[in-house]
Write an enzyme that holds these catalytic residues in place. Structure first.
Site, PDB file in Angstrom:
ATOM      1  N   GLU A  26       0.548  -0.553   6.510  1.00  0.00           N
ATOM      2  CA  GLU A  26       0.344  -1.979   6.795  1.00  0.00           C
ATOM      3  C   GLU A  26       1.716  -2.645   6.891  1.00  0.00           C
ATOM      4  OE1 GLU A  26       0.200  -4.790   3.890  1.00  0.00           O
ATOM      5  OE2 GLU A  26      -0.157  -3.477   2.177  1.00  0.00           O
ATOM      6  N   LYS A  35      -3.735  -5.035  -6.397  1.00  0.00           N
ATOM      7  CA  LYS A  35      -2.715  -5.988  -6.836  1.00  0.00           C
ATOM      8  C   LYS A  35      -2.928  -6.307  -8.312  1.00  0.00           C
ATOM      9  CE  LYS A  35      -3.587  -8.660  -2.989  1.00  0.00           C
ATOM     10  NZ  LYS A  35      -3.395  -9.754  -2.022  1.00  0.00           N
TER      11      LYS A  35
END
Ligand code: PSU
Ligand code: MN
Length: 299
Positions: A22, A156
């Protein structure tokens, strides 16, 4: 329009190992300059040294790239428009000058062009307070939908990890620990949360990938703990996250604005150590992903 870079196209048609990446993590939204370009350099090097080809995903001048050409990389690093999977078609149709991909967007691109392994730092997930805000990253559905093995150091750090695991179970995404029985917590090796499966080498991960492909099921989340040498102190991270979440509340932020602000707060609170940790884990994940891509290519 989707365009596959020359080197990536040649590798895909020769059935060689390719790892999709990404680009949000490599933009200023993911990491401060110049750590962002260092991260890209280290990740692509890790993929290449393992013998695979990196395929950076991004949108430039309306073109959706799988394998951004070298001459466009600087523009991608400087981008500040984050594109989730739902944004790709709009970005392409409206000829967006430059946008960076989330995990979910990158998986959509990878799947479309035939790349089966993806690496990042951490995926998006269920946010704390999601029972009020409804904020659940589209990354999770993207992993469920696309038959790509996703290599990350968990989600995250500041997310609601138990709910993220519940959601992955709901969407039938197997969460597999890389040499661990616990879900990693990004900056630290373990969240203490147990996960149902583990593998101890790349061949085993590749076998799971192929078995899922035969079943016509979607992707796999391979959770790789941060290397112990790069791990941060858990209490320090918890305090820093608290600080970041306070900022988000104070400034009444929501949606895609949340991550960059919290990451910046964590960086401040750890005196920059979080950035070093982020680079180390991303590089490590890229190397593991490349090994798995090689094994898949051989099966
Ligand atoms: N993890 C990080 N930093 C990031 C991201 C993940 O430590 O910037 C990015 C990834 O691109 C991921 C995206 O796909 O955030 C998820 O965003 P959202 O929560 O808005 O879905
Ligand atoms: Mn979100």
């Amino acid at each position: 329009m989707i365009v596959v870079g020359d080197e990536v196209r040649a590798a895909i048609s020769a059935k060689k190992a390719v790892v999709a990446l990404e680009s949000t993590i490599f933009s200023s939204l993911g990491l401060p300059t110049p750590a962002n370009s260092e991260a890209l350099a280290r990740c692509t090097k890790a993929v290449r040294e393992a013998g695979a080809v990196p395929a950076l995903t991004a949108v430039v001048d309306g073109v959706i790239w799988a394998g951004v050409p070298d001459e466009l990389v600087q523009r991608v690093l400087g981008a500040s428009v984050k594109l989730a999977a739902r944004d790709l078609g709009v970005a392409s149709a409206q000829r967006l000058p430059v946008g960076v991909t989330t995990v979910g967007a990158s998986l959509a691109i990878a799947d479309k062009v035939g790349i089966e392994v993806f690496a990042t730092g951490g995926i998006g997930g269920v946010h704390r307070g999601s029972e009020i805000t409804g904020d659940i990253s589209a990354d999770l559905d993207a992993i469920a939908r696309h038959g790509v093995t996703v290599v990350s150091a968990g989600a995250k750090a500041f997310l609601d990890l138990p709910r993220t695991l519940e959601y992955l179970e709901t969407r039938s995404v197997p969460v597999i620990g890389w040499r661990t029985d616990h879900f990693p917590a990004f900056y630290t090796q373990s969240s203490g949360l147990e996960i149902p499966h583990r593998v101890d080498d790349a061949r085993s991960a590749a076998r799971v990938h192929v078995a899922r492909r035969e079943l016509g099921q979607g992707g796999v989340l391979l959770a790789v703990p941060i290397p112990s040498i790069a791990e941060l102190d858990a209490q320090r991270v918890a305090d820093a996250i608290e600080e970041g979440l306070n900022q988000v509340d104070l400034r009444q932020l929501s949606g895609p604005q949340v991550t960059p602000v919290i990451l910046a707060e964590i960086e401040k609170a750890t005196g920059g150590d979080s950035v070093d940790a982020n680079l180390a884990l991303a590089e490590n994940n890229a190397g593991v992903a490349a090994q798995i891509a090689l094994e898949i290519a051989q099966l």
